[in-house]
Scaffold this active site. Structure first.
Site, short mmCIF file in Angstrom:
data_model
loop_
_atom_site.label_atom_id
_atom_site.label_comp_id
_atom_site.label_asym_id
_atom_site.label_seq_id
_atom_site.Cartn_x
_atom_site.Cartn_y
_atom_site.Cartn_z
N ASN A 90 36.35 25.74 40.62
CA ASN A 90 35.90 26.74 39.66
C ASN A 90 36.59 26.63 38.31
O ASN A 90 36.11 27.20 37.33
CB ASN A 90 36.15 28.14 40.26
CG ASN A 90 35.98 29.25 39.27
OD1 ASN A 90 34.87 29.56 38.84
ND2 ASN A 90 37.10 29.87 38.88
N TYR A 157 30.60 21.66 26.19
CA TYR A 157 30.51 22.52 27.37
C TYR A 157 29.26 22.20 28.18
O TYR A 157 29.31 22.02 29.41
CB TYR A 157 30.51 23.99 26.94
CG TYR A 157 30.45 24.96 28.10
CD1 TYR A 157 31.58 25.21 28.86
CD2 TYR A 157 29.27 25.62 28.43
CE1 TYR A 157 31.54 26.10 29.93
CE2 TYR A 157 29.21 26.50 29.49
CZ TYR A 157 30.35 26.74 30.24
OH TYR A 157 30.30 27.62 31.29
#
Length: 256
Positions: A90, A157
């Site tokens: 994560n 990103y």
């Protein structure tokens, strides 16, 4: 959901947000949890909270972009609890948002090193441990709706999150014969520190008027809702699910 008692989970990016909620949910289900992140003080708080509620947890300070750290993290899980059944990758950052012509190489490298290389390094050592044990396992990577949707000024990103999908499907094909399932969860807007930083850039009023109405459920998600999706993919209920993308986004991607 079938019992997870006695299993062991490793969660990266567990100092806050989705990672912390996932670690806490695992612990509530009787799973021994190893939490990893760069912020030691916050990790200590997570472990204290889990232990205070009767769970088992330990932490290891980790920079997932470092192969040495990723290897040590998995070794810590094995040393602490003797096995590794679930791994949740994560850890991630949004990085500096910049138009492609103005994006510095250093800013690109930072985002790709943590979000994509970091996921690869974690998977490398998690898979190694699971293969050595021979008991199968489940790996869940945490992407984003930006794993398949781009946005202006988000090249680094978005590229990193797209790459996680490729890692997931490739690893699934490779590891499935050994009983290791690999999936990816791609959340939409979720009430996390990263979300609040984005709100700070856009402005709450604009975000609530422009973005929230595009979500079918009309609200931002909660970290524990994403944690539930992750826990499901690790559970025996998902025993025939691998190489898949689960998108808990309140319906957002159906409108864009």
């Amino acid at each position: 959901m079938a019992s997870m008692t006695g299993k062991v989970a490793l969660v990266t990016g567990a100092s806050s947000g989705i990672g912390r909620a996932t670690a806490e949910l695992f612990a509530d289900k009787g799973v021994s949890v190893v939490v990893a992140a760069r912020r030691e003080e916050e990790l200590t708080d997570v472990v204290k909270g889990i232990v205070a509620n009767g769970g088992k947890a330990t932490f290891v300070k980790t920079d997932v972009s470092s192969g040495r750290d990723a290897k040590r993290m998995v070794e810590h899980a094995i040393d602490s609890f003797g096995r590794l059944d679930f791994a949740v990758n994560n850890a991630g950052i949004e990085g500096k948002l910049s138009g492609i012509a103005d994006l510095n190489e250093e800013d690109w490298d930072q985002v790709l090193d943590i979000n994509l290389k970091g996921t690869y390094l974690c998977m490398k050592y998690e898979a190694e441990a699971m293969l050595a044990a021979g008991n199968g396992g489940a790996i869940v990577n945490v992407g984003s709706v930006n794993s398949f949707l781009g946005f202006s000024a988000g090249a680094a990103y978005v590229a990193s999150k797209h790459g996680q999908v490729g890692l997931t499907t490739s690893a699934s094909a490779e590891l499935a014969p050994q009983g290791i399932r690999v999936n990816i969860v791609c959340p939409g807007f979720v009430d996390t520190p990263m979300h609040h930083r984005a709100r700070g850039l856009i402005g709450d009023e604009i975000f609530d008027k422009v973005f929230v109405p595009t979500v079918h459920l009309g609200r931002v998600g909660r970290p524990e809702e994403i944690a539930s999706a992750i826990a499901f993919l690790c559970s025996d209920e998902a025993s025939y699910i691998t190489g898949q993308t689960l998108t808990p986004d309140g319906g957002y991607t159906l409108t864009v």
